[in-house]
Design a protein around this motif. Structure first.
Motif, PDB file in Angstrom:
ATOM      1  N   SER A  85       0.871  -1.038   0.133  1.00 49.01           N
ATOM      2  CA  SER A  85       0.024   0.225  -0.024  1.00 49.01           C
ATOM      3  C   SER A  85       0.738   1.197   0.187  1.00 49.01           C
ATOM      4  CB  SER A  85      -0.561  -0.199   1.638  1.00 49.01           C
ATOM      5  OG  SER A  85      -1.616  -1.264   1.317  1.00 49.01           O
ATOM      6  N   ASP A 104      -4.757   1.580  -0.319  1.00 49.54           N
ATOM      7  CA  ASP A 104      -5.165   0.343  -0.944  1.00 49.54           C
ATOM      8  C   ASP A 104      -6.276   0.062  -1.755  1.00 49.54           C
ATOM      9  OD1 ASP A 104      -6.805  -0.807   1.020  1.00 49.54           O
ATOM     10  OD2 ASP A 104      -5.594  -1.895   1.882  1.00 49.54           O
ATOM     11  N   GLN A 105      -5.861  -1.273  -2.765  1.00 45.86           N
ATOM     12  CA  GLN A 105      -7.278  -1.824  -2.914  1.00 45.86           C
ATOM     13  C   GLN A 105      -8.923  -2.363  -2.490  1.00 45.86           C
ATOM     14  OE1 GLN A 105      -4.029  -3.819  -2.572  1.00 45.86           O
ATOM     15  NE2 GLN A 105      -5.887  -5.465  -1.366  1.00 45.86           N
TER      16      GLN A 105
END
Length: 162
Positions: A85, A104-105
């Motif tokens: 991240s 992050d995702q």
């Protein structure tokens, strides 16, 4: 030391590092082996206890190939929640207990360091907008556009990858 690690993980990673890092040969380590333990975990045991645990783990690994040790090291790190991240050190008046923002995702997370406690998380589905005004300010609008909550964060330092 940016990730929350267990004592076992810290010892395992330290032992693996001695296998794949040619600048730190195990038998001739000029600095204490305990220096390879993250600071926040290191305070839990004495220097000699860490040295003993790392030595035991190193000898029990049975890995002599640097590439294998490095692959195992990365495999452990990839299990961490925020591995890979982007981290920004910030001040946010709406979340004063947080001093870092992680992207992050899954969304945006506010945490405090060095304890690594997660204060809050906003999934991308609740982020209405984000922007930056210069190299030190980051704006985040959370919630609906009819009832937004605006966060203006001041970045204290350049971001780092986690």
């Amino acid at each position: 030391g940016r990730h929350a690690v267990t004592e076992d993980e810290a010892v395992h990673l330290a032992a693996l590092r001695f296998v794949f890092d040619p600048s730190q040969p195990f038998d001739s380590a000029t600095q204490s082996k305990g220096n390879h333990i993250p600071t926040i975990v290191r305070a839990k045991k004495s220097e000699s206890e860490w040295e003993s645990l790392i030595t035991q783990k190193y000898h029990s690994l049975g890995i002599k190939d640097a590439a294998v040790a490095e692959a195992e090291y990365i495999k452990i790190c990839r299990e961490w929640k925020f591995y890979g991240s982007a981290v920004f050190y910030v001040d946010d008046k709406f979340v004063p207990e947080a001093n870092a923002m992680i992207v992050d995702q899954n969304g945006v997370h506010m945490i405090n360091l060095p304890e690594k406690n997660e204060i809050c998380t906003w999934a991308y589905t609740v982020i209405a907008n984000w922007s930056y005004s210069n190299s030190t300010e980051f704006g985040l609008v959370v919630g609906s556009l009819m009832n937004p909550r605006r966060h203006v964060m001041v970045c204290k330092a350049q971001h780092a990858s986690y």
